[in-house]
Design a protein around this motif. Structure first.
Motif, PDB file in Angstrom:
ATOM      1  N   MET A  91      20.678  -1.177  13.116  1.00 19.94           N
ATOM      2  CA  MET A  91      19.769  -1.911  13.960  1.00 19.94           C
ATOM      3  C   MET A  91      19.064  -0.945  14.907  1.00 19.94           C
ATOM      4  O   MET A  91      19.678  -0.064  15.476  1.00 19.94           O
ATOM      5  CB  MET A  91      20.540  -2.965  14.747  1.00 19.94           C
ATOM      6  CG  MET A  91      19.699  -3.687  15.774  1.00 19.94           C
ATOM      7  SD  MET A  91      20.577  -4.998  16.613  1.00 19.94           S
ATOM      8  CE  MET A  91      20.154  -6.357  15.562  1.00 19.94           C
ATOM      9  N   LYS A 116      27.692  -5.652  16.985  1.00 20.97           N
ATOM     10  CA  LYS A 116      28.109  -5.579  15.570  1.00 20.97           C
ATOM     11  C   LYS A 116      28.025  -6.960  14.936  1.00 20.97           C
ATOM     12  O   LYS A 116      27.535  -7.111  13.820  1.00 20.97           O
ATOM     13  CB  LYS A 116      29.520  -5.020  15.448  1.00 20.97           C
ATOM     14  CG  LYS A 116      29.582  -3.525  15.587  1.00 20.97           C
ATOM     15  CD  LYS A 116      30.979  -3.008  15.352  1.00 20.97           C
ATOM     16  CE  LYS A 116      31.003  -1.497  15.544  1.00 20.97           C
ATOM     17  NZ  LYS A 116      32.319  -0.927  15.340  1.00 20.97           N
ATOM     18  N   GLU A 158      24.299  -7.944  14.578  1.00 22.57           N
ATOM     19  CA  GLU A 158      23.655  -7.282  13.448  1.00 22.57           C
ATOM     20  C   GLU A 158      23.934  -8.023  12.143  1.00 22.57           C
ATOM     21  O   GLU A 158      23.060  -8.127  11.285  1.00 22.57           O
ATOM     22  CB  GLU A 158      24.145  -5.846  13.321  1.00 22.57           C
ATOM     23  CG  GLU A 158      23.629  -4.926  14.392  1.00 22.57           C
ATOM     24  CD  GLU A 158      24.205  -3.533  14.295  1.00 22.57           C
ATOM     25  OE1 GLU A 158      24.523  -3.079  13.181  1.00 22.57           O
ATOM     26  OE2 GLU A 158      24.340  -2.881  15.340  1.00 22.57           O
ATOM     27  N   THR A 205      21.972 -12.374  12.852  1.00 24.21           N
ATOM     28  CA  THR A 205      20.968 -12.365  13.909  1.00 24.21           C
ATOM     29  C   THR A 205      20.573 -13.768  14.368  1.00 24.21           C
ATOM     30  O   THR A 205      19.868 -13.920  15.346  1.00 24.21           O
ATOM     31  CB  THR A 205      19.700 -11.599  13.486  1.00 24.21           C
ATOM     32  OG1 THR A 205      19.200 -12.180  12.284  1.00 24.21           O
ATOM     33  CG2 THR A 205      19.990 -10.128  13.311  1.00 24.21           C
TER      34      THR A 205
END
Length: 127
Positions: free
Chosen positions: A1, A119, A122, A125
């Motif tokens: 990301m 985390k 990612e 989303t």
């Protein structure tokens, strides 16, 4: 990301809490950070800036975090709002999740807690 592309709104009435969270976000490479001092300010700055993620305290003056969350979701139902809670605000936290907060982080905020959040973010989303 690509953290550099993320725009974050931090809303907390505590200058100390905002500064600490901002320092962690900056260390992650997040450079677009907007600060709000209360719930009303958060709603106004959300509308003005359309951040990707909002980190919002629950207990604040002028407009509580849960009420600000409702107002933000009324503007953008897919807003990604992460509630920040201190010990003793569990009832408010449950209410915030039921309203539509995408996650919560227990205070004090640490690098590790934010790394775990990002985390997870990612991978999903949509919160």
């Amino acid at each position: 990301m690509n953290y550099e592309a993320i725009k974050v709104l931090i809303c907390d009435d505590s200058v100390f809490a905002r500064k600490g969270l901002k320092q962690i976000l900056l260390s992650f490479g997040i450079n677009i950070i907007i600060e709000a001092t209360d719930g009303k300010d958060a709603v106004d700055k959300y509308i003005e800036n359309k951040p990707d993620i909002v980190f919002m305290d629950i207990v604040m003056p002028k407009l509580a975090g849960t009420d600000a969350l409702k107002a933000i979701l009324a503007v953008e139902r897919k807003a990604k709002v992460v509630m920040l809670s201190s010990i003793g605000t569990q009832e408010n936290l449950i209410e915030a999740i039921n309203i539509g907060a995408c996650d919560f982080i227990q205070k004090p905020i640490t690098d590790d807690k934010l790394r775990k959040f990002f985390k997870s973010f990612e991978k999903n989303t949509s919160c």
